[in-house]
Design an enzyme around this catalytic site. Structure first.
Site, PDB file in Angstrom:
ATOM      1  N   GLU A  74      66.994   2.135 -44.843  1.00 63.08           N
ATOM      2  CA  GLU A  74      66.691   2.148 -43.408  1.00 63.08           C
ATOM      3  C   GLU A  74      67.348   3.317 -42.677  1.00 63.08           C
ATOM      4  O   GLU A  74      67.044   3.562 -41.513  1.00 63.08           O
ATOM      5  CB  GLU A  74      67.157   0.832 -42.763  1.00 63.08           C
ATOM      6  CG  GLU A  74      66.290  -0.362 -43.108  1.00 63.08           C
ATOM      7  CD  GLU A  74      64.961  -0.353 -42.366  1.00 63.08           C
ATOM      8  OE1 GLU A  74      64.759   0.516 -41.501  1.00 63.08           O
ATOM      9  OE2 GLU A  74      64.113  -1.216 -42.659  1.00 63.08           O
ATOM     10  N   ALA A  99      60.990   3.487 -51.432  1.00 61.32           N
ATOM     11  CA  ALA A  99      61.713   4.579 -52.080  1.00 61.32           C
ATOM     12  C   ALA A  99      61.725   4.341 -53.588  1.00 61.32           C
ATOM     13  O   ALA A  99      61.239   3.317 -54.083  1.00 61.32           O
ATOM     14  CB  ALA A  99      63.134   4.679 -51.527  1.00 61.32           C
ATOM     15  N   HIS A 158      64.750   2.789 -36.568  1.00 58.12           N
ATOM     16  CA  HIS A 158      64.518   1.404 -36.183  1.00 58.12           C
ATOM     17  C   HIS A 158      65.848   0.709 -35.928  1.00 58.12           C
ATOM     18  O   HIS A 158      66.875   1.020 -36.540  1.00 58.12           O
ATOM     19  CB  HIS A 158      63.739   0.675 -37.282  1.00 58.12           C
ATOM     20  CG  HIS A 158      63.073  -0.573 -36.803  1.00 58.12           C
ATOM     21  ND1 HIS A 158      63.747  -1.765 -36.649  1.00 58.12           N
ATOM     22  CD2 HIS A 158      61.783  -0.827 -36.426  1.00 58.12           C
ATOM     23  CE1 HIS A 158      62.912  -2.692 -36.218  1.00 58.12           C
ATOM     24  NE2 HIS A 158      61.716  -2.150 -36.070  1.00 58.12           N
ATOM     25  N   LEU A 203      64.449   4.307 -56.839  1.00 56.30           N
ATOM     26  CA  LEU A 203      65.851   4.273 -57.252  1.00 56.30           C
ATOM     27  C   LEU A 203      65.893   4.212 -58.777  1.00 56.30           C
ATOM     28  O   LEU A 203      65.466   3.214 -59.373  1.00 56.30           O
ATOM     29  CB  LEU A 203      66.559   3.057 -56.653  1.00 56.30           C
ATOM     30  CG  LEU A 203      68.028   2.861 -57.056  1.00 56.30           C
ATOM     31  CD1 LEU A 203      68.879   4.030 -56.573  1.00 56.30           C
ATOM     32  CD2 LEU A 203      68.563   1.546 -56.486  1.00 56.30           C
ATOM     33  N   ASP A 244      54.987  -5.629 -26.523  1.00 60.16           N
ATOM     34  CA  ASP A 244      55.611  -5.654 -27.840  1.00 60.16           C
ATOM     35  C   ASP A 244      56.865  -6.524 -27.721  1.00 60.16           C
ATOM     36  O   ASP A 244      57.324  -6.810 -26.616  1.00 60.16           O
ATOM     37  CB  ASP A 244      55.971  -4.227 -28.261  1.00 60.16           C
ATOM     38  CG  ASP A 244      56.715  -4.192 -29.573  1.00 60.16           C
ATOM     39  OD1 ASP A 244      56.291  -4.868 -30.513  1.00 60.16           O
ATOM     40  OD2 ASP A 244      57.748  -3.498 -29.632  1.00 60.16           O
ATOM     41  N   SER A 259      65.512   5.844 -40.230  1.00 63.52           N
ATOM     42  CA  SER A 259      64.194   5.336 -39.837  1.00 63.52           C
ATOM     43  C   SER A 259      64.029   5.295 -38.325  1.00 63.52           C
ATOM     44  O   SER A 259      62.909   5.271 -37.816  1.00 63.52           O
ATOM     45  CB  SER A 259      63.983   3.924 -40.406  1.00 63.52           C
ATOM     46  OG  SER A 259      64.878   3.001 -39.800  1.00 63.52           O
ATOM     47  N   GLY A 292      64.030   5.626 -60.855  1.00 66.81           N
ATOM     48  CA  GLY A 292      62.688   5.487 -61.392  1.00 66.81           C
ATOM     49  C   GLY A 292      62.006   4.182 -61.068  1.00 66.81           C
ATOM     50  O   GLY A 292      60.874   3.959 -61.511  1.00 66.81           O
ATOM     51  N   GLY A 351      54.648  -0.245 -39.360  1.00 65.69           N
ATOM     52  CA  GLY A 351      54.355  -1.667 -39.210  1.00 65.69           C
ATOM     53  C   GLY A 351      54.638  -2.496 -40.436  1.00 65.69           C
ATOM     54  O   GLY A 351      54.439  -3.724 -40.424  1.00 65.69           O
ATOM     55  N   CYS A 381      42.735  26.202  -1.892  1.00 73.15           N
ATOM     56  CA  CYS A 381      43.574  27.252  -2.470  1.00 73.15           C
ATOM     57  C   CYS A 381      43.935  26.917  -3.915  1.00 73.15           C
ATOM     58  O   CYS A 381      43.959  27.792  -4.780  1.00 73.15           O
ATOM     59  CB  CYS A 381      44.840  27.432  -1.643  1.00 73.15           C
ATOM     60  SG  CYS A 381      44.577  27.963   0.051  1.00 73.15           S
TER      61      CYS A 381
END
Length: 823
Positions: free
Chosen positions: A548, A585, A553, A587, A515, A551, A589, A580, A110
C-alpha cells in the site's frame, strides 16, 4: 551605492509596496523597483546598453514612464524566460500559458473583440478573458508565435496588456477608478454650468431675449460642453471607433452615435443661430452614463476581491535558514525558495510556501483558504499551507512546494478558470445582446425617418433617446455580475467553484450522491485489528504496508503507521494498482494482492474463511493473499465527517434524493447509511459501477451532483452533471471537480447549495428586469415620451440595478445563516 528609500519605482513610476525590496544598478546607482517585472525590464535595458533611455527620460520635466520603452519592443524582452517566470507557465511540451491584465475593457463586447482577434492569430490555441477581473489567460504554441507578438496584436486593436502582478493589478484598478471619477466630475461640472445657460432660454417668454443674448447663451453652452465631449465622453467614441474599424457593432456604438449626433446638430444650430440645441441634454446623459459605469466598476472590483486576496496571501519575502540546523537567518524573496530548504515563520507571519513543520508547535489561521475560522493545531510532522497565518509561536518549516506548485496557487488557478469560462446563460445573453444592438440601430433609424415626416423638430432627440435608452448593457451584465459575486461569496464559505456551469447546475440538482471514505467520513483510517491465516503476523503486516506504500489511499497510511519504524519492508516487483479493487505485486516470483476479498480470491479461488475476522458493523475489511491462498485480513474504522448528518437532513428536507455509492463492503456502507439516515446505499461498487449507476439515474431525467475525494471517484465525477471534490482528496479528484470543498465540515456544502439557488434567483430577476426594461423603454422612446437625459438616466439605472442586485450575494455569512435557518 545602495538604493535610497524610494516611494516610487524608478522604471514605471508606480508606488513601491512596503514589503518589496528589489533594485537594478543603472549607471552607478542602485535604483528601486516595484516588482519583478520592472526589475527584469530594467535589467534588460541595462544589459542591452540602452541606459540612455533613462538619462533622456529623466531630463524631461515629469517625463512619462513607460512599462516598456520603444527601443526594447524589437528586442522581444517579453519572450525572455527570466521575464516570463512570474506569469507564464508551461502546459505542454511547446505550449505556454500567460496570465495578463487587459486595460481598456469597458463592456462585454470588448471581451468578445479581444477573444476573437487573438484566436485568429496563428499559434494562439486558447484565449479566456474575464470581464469582471479584466484578467486574461492566453495559450500559445511557442514554435509558431511569441508572447511579444500576442501583446502587439492586442495593442493593434487599441488595448493594453500587462503581465499579471498582484501589485500592478491593484494599481491599475486604482488608476481606473481615478480616471473614471475625473471623467464623471468633468461631465457633472459641465452639466451644471450648461444648465445655468440653458435655463434662461427655457423659461424666457417669447420675444423677451434679444438675439445677441441668445447667441451668447448658445456659444457659452457649446464651449462648456466641449470638455464633456472631448474628455468625459472620449471612452464611448474610442470604443465605438475600435469596434467599427474591425466591422463589429458593440454596445458603445449606439451611445457614441447618439451623443455625437446630438452634439453635432447642436453645433450646427449654434453656427446658424437658429434651431434647437441639446447641449444640456448631451452633458446630462454623458454624466449619467459615466456615473452608472463608475458604480458598476466599483461593484465589479469589490466582487473580485476574494481572488485578489488569495493572490496577495503569500508574502513577498521569507526568512530562510540557510545552514539548518544552524540558526543563521537570511531574508530572501519567496520566489527564490527551493524545495528542501528550511524557513523560520514567526508568530503573526504568513507561511511563504507549502511544507512540513520540523520544529515548534503552534496554530495556523487557514480561514482565507478554507473558510473556517477555527485555528488548526500544528506540530512537528504536520503539513502546512502557504498563505496560512501562524498565530501562536514560531515554527521551522521544511519547504516542499513553492510558487505555482503550492496549494494556494492551485486554488487561485481553479478560481480563475471558473471566472474566465462563460456559462450557458452568459453565452445566451451575449448572443442576444449583440443581435439586439444591430436591431436597435435599425429601429432608431426607422424611428428618425418616421418622425422627420411627422415632426422634424423632434426627430433628432427622439432618435438619440431610442439609441441610448435601450443599449443592452444591463442584459450583458445580468449573469456575469451575479456569478462573480456568488463565486466570491462561496469561496468565503470554503466552497471553491472551478467551472463556470457549476453554480447553475448545482442549483438544479435533483440527486446528490456521496462517496463514503474521505467524503462522508474523515478518511483517517485506523487499523482496529487483523487476523493472520498463514505465516508470521509481523511479516504479513510489513507485506501489506509495502504493497500500500505510495498508493495515496488512507488505508496505506494507516498500515504504515502501525508498522514499527525499525521494520524492514519486503522488496516487491511489478507493483500496480487496480482502481476500485486494490494493489497487485510480485514477491519472489509469486503474485500477491491486497484489497477487496473478491479481488484477492481471483488469484487462488479459495473461499473466504468465515466467520473469522468479520469484525463489528461499519468496519472496512481488506484482504491479503497470494497464489497459494489467504494470508491475512485487516479491519479498519473511520469517523463520520463533521456536518454529514446535518447536510443529509438538510438536502432531504429540501426534496433532494440522497445516495451513498462506495467500494466498501455492503454491510459497512449500510451501517453508515443507518447512522446518517440514508436509505439508498450501494456498497461493493467498482469505479465503473458507480459511473453506470449515475448514468442510469441521468437516463431518467435526474440532475446528479456527485461528491467524492479519491482517484477511484474520477470516472463518476466526470459522469455527473456537477462534481464536487473534497479539498483534502487527491489532485486528480480536485482537478476533475466542478466544485472543490476546502472546508473540513460538510455544512459549508449545504450553505453553498442554498447560495447557488439564491444566485439563480437573482440571475432570473436580473434577466427579467433587463428584458422588461428594454422592451418597455423602446416603445416609450419611439413615441417621443422619453427625452435624451431621461434615456441616459434609465440606461445607467438599469445597469446599476443589476449590479447592485448581484452584490447582495456578497454577504456569505448571511447566506449561511439563511441556510442554517432552513435546517
Amino acid at each position: 551605492m545602495q538604493p535610497a528609500a524610494a516611494s516610487s519605482c524608478y522604471h514605471c513610476g508606480l508606488p513601491i509596496p512596503g514589503d518589496v525590496h528589489l533594485s537594478v544598478r543603472v549607471g552607478d546607482v542602485e535604483r528601486a523597483m516595484c516588482c519583478a517585472g520592472c526589475q527584469a525590464v530594467a535589467q534588460a535595458i541595462v544589459d542591452n546598453r540602452l541606459d540612455d533611455y533613462y538619462r533622456h527620460r529623466d531630463t524631461l520635466p515629469q517625463g512619462k514612464r513607460e512599462a516598456l520603452p520603444a527601443q526594447l519592443k524589437d528586442l522581444g524582452v517579453f519572450d525572455h524566460p527570466e521575464f516570463q517566470k512570474n506569469f507564464v507557465r508551461p502546459v505542454g511540451e511547446h505550449e505556454r500559458e500567460a496570465a495578463l491584465i487587459l486595460e481598456g475593457i469597458t463592456c462585454a463586447a470588448c471581451v468578445w473583440l479581444n477573444e476573437q482577434h487573438l484566436t485568429r492569430q496563428a499559434g494562439v490555441t486558447a484565449v479566456e478573458i474575464n470581464y469582471a477581473t479584466r484578467r486574461a489567460r492566453v495559450r500559445w504554441d511557442e514554435r509558431r508565435i511569441k508572447l511579444s507578438a500576442i501583446l502587439e496584436a492586442i495593442a493593434a486593436i487599441g488595448y493594453n496588456a500587462y503581465p499579471f502582478d498582484v501589485a500592478r493589478s491593484e494599481q491599475l484598478a486604482r488608476k481606473e477608478r481615478r480616471d473614471a471619477l475625473w471623467r464623471v466630475f468633468v461631465a457633472g461640472f459641465g452639466m451644471m454650468q450648461v444648465m445655468m445657460y440653458a435655463l434662461p432660454m427655457y423659461i424666457a417668454d417669447p420675444g423677451t431675449m434679444t438675439p445677441d443674448i441668445e447667441k451668447l447663451m448658445r456659444w457659452a453652452s457649446l464651449l462648456l460642453t466641449l470638455p464633456v465631449i472631448l474628455y468625459s465622453a472620449a471612452p464611448f467614441f474610442t470604443a465605438a471607433w475600435r469596434d467599427l474599424r474591425i466591422g463589429r457593432v458593440g454596445m458603445d456604438v449606439p451611445v457614441a452615435l447618439g451623443v455625437g449626433s446630438a452634439f453635432a446638430a447642436s453645433c450646427w444650430a449654434t453656427f446658424r443661430s437658429t434651431g434647437t440645441i441639446y447641449f444640456d441634454s448631451v452633458a446630462m446623459f454623458v454624466f449619467l452614463l459615466l456615473g452608472g459605469r463608475y458604480f458598476e466598476m466599483v461593484a465589479r472590483q469589490r466582487a473580485v476581491r476574494g481572488v485578489e486576496a488569495l493572490s496577495r496571501a503569500v508574502p513577498a519575502l521569507a526568512q530562510r535558514l540557510a545552514q539548518w540546523p544552524a540558526r543563521a537567518v537570511e531574508q530572501v524573496a519567496v520566489n527564490a525558495l527551493q524545495p528542501g530548504e528550511h524557513v523560520l515563520v514567526e508568530a503573526g507571519a504568513t507561511l511563504p510556501a507549502d511544507g512540513v513543520v520540523v520544529e515548534g508547535t503552534s496554530q495556523t489561521d487557514e480561514s482565507l483558504l478554507s473558510g473556517e475560522s477555527t485555528p488548526v493545531a500544528k506540530a512537528p510532522g504536520d503539513s502546512v499551507t502557504g498563505g496560512a497565518v501562524n498565530i501562536a509561536s514560531p515554527l521551522v518549516v521544511r519547504v516542499e512546494r513553492v510558487g505555482e506548485q503550492t496549494r494556494l496557487a492551485a486554488i487561485v488557478r481553479l478560481m480563475e478558470r471558473a471566472a474566465q469560462e462563460k456559462p450557458r446563460l452568459a453565452q445566451m445573453a451575449d448572443r442576444v445582446a449583440s443581435r439586439f444592438v444591430l436591431a436597435l440601430l435599425v429601429l432608431a433609424v426607422l424611428t428618425a425617418v418616421v418622425w422627420l415626416w411627422l415632426d422634424s423638430a423632434r426627430a433628432l432627440w427622439i432618435f438619440v433617446a431610442v439609441l441610448v435608452v435601450s443599449c443592452p448593457c444591463a442584459l450583458s451584465l445580468a449573469t456575469p455580475a451575479a456569478l462573480t459575486s456568488a463565486t466570491g461569496a462561496l469561496s468565503a464559505l470554503g466552497v471553491l467553484v472551478t467551472r463556470a456551469h457549476a453554480i447553475e447546475t448545482f442549483a438544479r440538482a435533483t440527486h446528490v450522491a456521496f462517496d463514503k471514505t474521505g467524503t462522508l467520513t474523515m478518511g483517517r483510517m485506523r487499523l482496529e485489528g487483523f487476523d493472520v491465516f498463514r505465516g508470521d503476523p509481523g511479516r504479513a503486516l510489513a507485506l501489506a504496508a509495502a504493497m500500500e506504500h505510495g498508493s495515496g489511499h488512507t488505508i496505506g497510511r494507516a498500515l504504515e503507521a502501525y508498522v514499527p519504524p525499525a521494520a524492514v519492508l519486503p522488496d516487491l516487483n511489478a507493483l500496480q494498482g487496480r482502481p476500485g479493487q486494490g494493489m497487485e505485486a510480485s514477491l519472489a516470483g509469486v503474485r500477491v494482492r491486497i484489497g477487496r476479498p473478491s479481488f484477492v480470491a481471483e488469484l487462488h479461488g479459495k473461499p473466504w474463511p468465515e466467520p473469522k475476522s468479520r469484525g463489528s458493523g461499519g468496519q472496512t475489511l481488506v484482504a491479503l493473499g497470494d497464489e497459494r491462498g489467504w494470508i491475512a485480513a485487516f479491519r479498519f474504522a473511520d469517523e463520520i465527517r463533521p456536518g454529514a448528518r446535518e447536510l443529509v437532513a438538510e438536502l432531504k428536507a429540501a426534496g433532494l434524493k440522497v445516495s451513498i455509492l462506495s467500494g466498501d463492503s455492503p454491510s459497512t456502507v449500510h451501517s453508515l447509511g443507518e447512522q446518517l439516515g440514508v436509505s439508498e446505499v450501494h456498497g461493493g461498487l467498482t469505479p465503473d459501477g458507480k459511473r453506470e449507476w449515475i448514468e442510469k439515474l441521468q437516463g431518467g431525467g435526474a440532475v446528479v451532483a456527485m461528491v467524492g475525494d479519491g482517484i477511484n471517484d474520477a470516472p463518476v465525477l466526470a459522469q455527473a452533471q456537477v462534481s464536487i471534490a473534497m479539498g483534502s482528496g487527491t489532485e486528480l479528484a480536485r482537478t476533475q471537480g466542478d466544485i472543490v470543498l476546502l472546508a473540513e465540515s460538510l455544512t459549508a456544502l449545504g450553505a453553498g447549495w442554498h447560495l447557488a439557488r439564491r444566485t439563480m434567483r437573482i440571475i432570473r430577476q436580473n434577466l427579467v428586469w433587463s428584458f422588461a426594461y428594454n422592451f418597455g423603454a423602446i416603445p416609450l422612446a419611439m413615441a417621443g415620451w422619453v427625452t435624451p437625459w431621461m434615456a441616459g438616466l434609465g440606461m445607467s439605472a438599469s445597469s446599476a440595478l443589476v449590479v447592485f442586485n448581484a452584490l447582495r450575494l456578497q454577504s456569505a455569512r448571511r447566506a449561511g445563516a439563511e441556510a442554517g435557518q432552513r435546517k
